[in-house]
Design an enzyme around this catalytic site. Structure first.
Site, PDB file in Angstrom:
ATOM      1  N   LYS A   1     -19.849   2.142  18.328  1.00 24.14           N
ATOM      2  CA  LYS A   1     -19.511   1.146  19.346  1.00 24.14           C
ATOM      3  C   LYS A   1     -18.660   0.025  18.750  1.00 24.14           C
ATOM      4  O   LYS A   1     -18.227  -0.873  19.452  1.00 24.14           O
ATOM      5  CB  LYS A   1     -20.782   0.523  19.925  1.00 24.14           C
ATOM      6  CG  LYS A   1     -21.855   1.501  20.367  1.00 24.14           C
ATOM      7  CD  LYS A   1     -21.587   2.079  21.724  1.00 24.14           C
ATOM      8  CE  LYS A   1     -22.834   2.829  22.219  1.00 24.14           C
ATOM      9  NZ  LYS A   1     -22.609   3.476  23.520  1.00 24.14           N
TER      10      LYS A   1
ATOM     11  N   GLN B   1     -24.494  -2.471  22.383  1.00 22.92           N
ATOM     12  CA  GLN B   1     -23.317  -2.932  23.125  1.00 22.92           C
ATOM     13  C   GLN B   1     -22.900  -4.345  22.725  1.00 22.92           C
ATOM     14  O   GLN B   1     -21.851  -4.814  23.167  1.00 22.92           O
ATOM     15  CB  GLN B   1     -23.613  -2.902  24.630  1.00 22.92           C
ATOM     16  CG  GLN B   1     -23.769  -1.510  25.199  1.00 22.92           C
ATOM     17  CD  GLN B   1     -22.472  -0.718  25.164  1.00 22.92           C
ATOM     18  OE1 GLN B   1     -21.388  -1.280  25.164  1.00 22.92           O
ATOM     19  NE2 GLN B   1     -22.580   0.605  25.131  1.00 22.92           N
TER      20      GLN B   1
ATOM     21  N   CYS C   1     -27.143   6.663  31.354  1.00 28.00           N
ATOM     22  CA  CYS C   1     -28.431   6.711  30.643  1.00 28.00           C
ATOM     23  C   CYS C   1     -29.316   5.515  31.001  1.00 28.00           C
ATOM     24  O   CYS C   1     -30.056   4.987  30.147  1.00 28.00           O
ATOM     25  CB  CYS C   1     -28.230   6.789  29.123  1.00 28.00           C
ATOM     26  SG  CYS C   1     -27.513   8.340  28.570  1.00 28.00           S
TER      27      CYS C   1
ATOM     28  N   ASP D   1     -31.975  -4.273  21.064  1.00 28.62           N
ATOM     29  CA  ASP D   1     -30.997  -3.189  21.106  1.00 28.62           C
ATOM     30  C   ASP D   1     -29.626  -3.837  21.198  1.00 28.62           C
ATOM     31  O   ASP D   1     -29.232  -4.339  22.259  1.00 28.62           O
ATOM     32  CB  ASP D   1     -31.286  -2.309  22.328  1.00 28.62           C
ATOM     33  CG  ASP D   1     -30.177  -1.302  22.607  1.00 28.62           C
ATOM     34  OD1 ASP D   1     -29.148  -1.323  21.905  1.00 28.62           O
ATOM     35  OD2 ASP D   1     -30.337  -0.500  23.545  1.00 28.62           O
TER      36      ASP D   1
ATOM     37  N   HIS E   1     -31.341   1.015  28.367  1.00 30.76           N
ATOM     38  CA  HIS E   1     -30.852   2.381  28.139  1.00 30.76           C
ATOM     39  C   HIS E   1     -32.075   3.272  27.893  1.00 30.76           C
ATOM     40  O   HIS E   1     -33.112   2.798  27.427  1.00 30.76           O
ATOM     41  CB  HIS E   1     -29.950   2.366  26.906  1.00 30.76           C
ATOM     42  CG  HIS E   1     -29.194   3.623  26.635  1.00 30.76           C
ATOM     43  ND1 HIS E   1     -29.771   4.735  26.075  1.00 30.76           N
ATOM     44  CD2 HIS E   1     -27.899   3.936  26.842  1.00 30.76           C
ATOM     45  CE1 HIS E   1     -28.851   5.680  25.931  1.00 30.76           C
ATOM     46  NE2 HIS E   1     -27.701   5.227  26.395  1.00 30.76           N
TER      47      HIS E   1
END
Length: 415
Positions: free
Chosen positions: A235, A212, A373, A209, A132
């Site tokens: 999320k 998600q 993104c 990261d 991202h």
């Protein structure tokens, strides 16, 4: 017979869950809402909405320094969320949990503190093709300031990282490896444990990261041995605009603070300021108190259902959607990694993704279209963008049937 019974039980389970989400009761353009934009943000259960209302209507106060009842109650609830995140990630201590504005903010914090303090000209940072923008731009900015070199792990056409190529990128100059756990655009689950182990073999610090991943995958930061991990509340059925950074205590301790102001200080004179202890030295100013408190409710909600149970349901939806969409002529799924979370991206011959999104919206179906993104990823794939459907605990196979019917209508209308 057994299978039929299992399906009925499963449907009952989802129907009960759906009652917790008032937004799903509405109609869009006269059609029942089908919400498949969960990778952008999940909807919020009534329990989370009530937690926000309860704070503002019952004990709204600033935290930490007040001695009155409301301040102490708000402080206690605020810090309970920190402990809940530590349990959720299996961090060794809640002191290793720093509240942020979200995953983007967490990555920027590490880049602007650890990166500024410990990287120098010629040092190398490794990311991957499927990052991202939030895990690209902060490192590019750091490279521009410090003269570092950004390297990128390539991926296959199926959307899987080429680990042999990763091996070739690693060297004694590698100082940070920052990789997404689960791709927001493709759904790919990366071999994060292997990535961390190999980075550590060269003495590099790792950042994951997990924006998600947290709603689909059980994460144990100690077992992974990850150095930093960033997550977003929204999320994970929680509020927007807040999240958390996990960092190993030894690393957080030696990192300088980033933002200056109240809360992050121990003592201030005009001659000198001394900084607060962990994690407060990274939390300047009045924080997003209500949303932090509501995140604990979101975590409790997920744990009460069972993260593994949610993941199994989503995997069933992903498998069903994959097979269903493959039956549409002219549709191509983008990203067919062997290990995926419940994200499915696709393109259709002769139709722009945005046009698909508009036609589906007219039928009450919310998906995401565009580059998500991840512009460098789209450039790697040679496309301008995709249409993306992403599934959460409250979605059903009947809704996927609605998506398939909607796509057939879009084809009929646009071709």
């Amino acid at each position: 017979m057994e299978r039929t019974k299992a399906i009925i039980m499963h449907q009952d389970f989802v129907e009960q869950i759906r009652k917790d989400f008032p937004i799903l009761e509405q109609k869009i353009n006269g059609k029942p809402l089908i919400y498949f934009d969960n990778a952008a943000t999940t909807q919020k259960p009534k329990q989370v909405i009530d937690a926000l209302t309860d704070y503002y209507s019952g004990y709204n106060a600033n935290i930490h320094r007040g001695i009155h009842h409301l301040a102490e109650k708000a402080t206690s609830a605020f810090e309970e969320t920190r402990k809940a995140i530590a349990r959720f990630l299996n961090a060794e201590s809640s002191d290793e949990i720093v509240f942020t504005y979200g995953t983007t903010d967490g990555i920027n914090l590490v880049a602007n503190t650890y990166g500024e303090a410990f990287l120098s000209e010629g040092d190398e940072i490794i990311i991957s093709t499927m990052e991202h923008h939030s895990n690209i731009v902060p490192w590019q900015m750091l490279c521009e300031k410090k003269g570092c070199v950004l390297k990128v792990i390539p991926m296959s056409d199926a959307g899987e990282l080429l680990m042999d190529e990763y091996d070739k990128l690693l060297s004694e100059r590698t100082k940070i490896v920052s990789v997404v756990y689960a791709s927001n655009a493709l759904g790919t689950v990366n071999p994060i444990r292997e990535i961390i182990e190999k980075a550590h073999a060269y003495g590099a610090v790792t950042l994951v990261d997990a924006a998600q991943a947290t709603s689909h995958i059980r994460i144990d930061v100690q077992d992974l041995d990850v150095d930093f991990l960033c997550m977003s509340a929204h999320k994970l059925y929680g509020p927007t605009g807040m999240g958390a950074l996990y960092g190993k205590r030894a690393l957080l301790d030696k990192m300088p603070p980033w933002r200056g102001g109240g809360e992050m200080i121990k003592e201030v004179t005009f001659a000198k300021t001394t900084y607060n202890e962990l994690p407060y030295k990274f939390e300047a100013g009045t924080p997003n108190i209500a949303d932090v408190i509501a995140l604990k409710t979101a975590l409790d909600y997920v744990e009460n259902i069972g993260l593994e149970k949610i993941a199994a349901h989503e995997q069933e939806l992903l498998d069903y959607a994959t097979e269903s969409l493959k039956g549409i002529s002219g549709l191509k799924i983008v990203g067919e990694a062997a290990d995926k979370v419940s994200v499915i991206s696709f393109v259709m011959d002769g139709i722009h993704p945005q046009d698909i999104g508009v036609i589906l919206d007219q039928q009450g179906i919310a998906i995401r279209t565009g580059h998500h993104c991840t512009q460098p990823l789209m450039q790697r794939l040679g496309i301008v963008g995709t249409s993306r459907a992403s599934f959460a605990v409250y979605n059903t196979k009947a809704e996927i049937d609605g998506l398939v019917a909607g796509l057939h209508k879009a084809k009929k209308f646009l071709l």
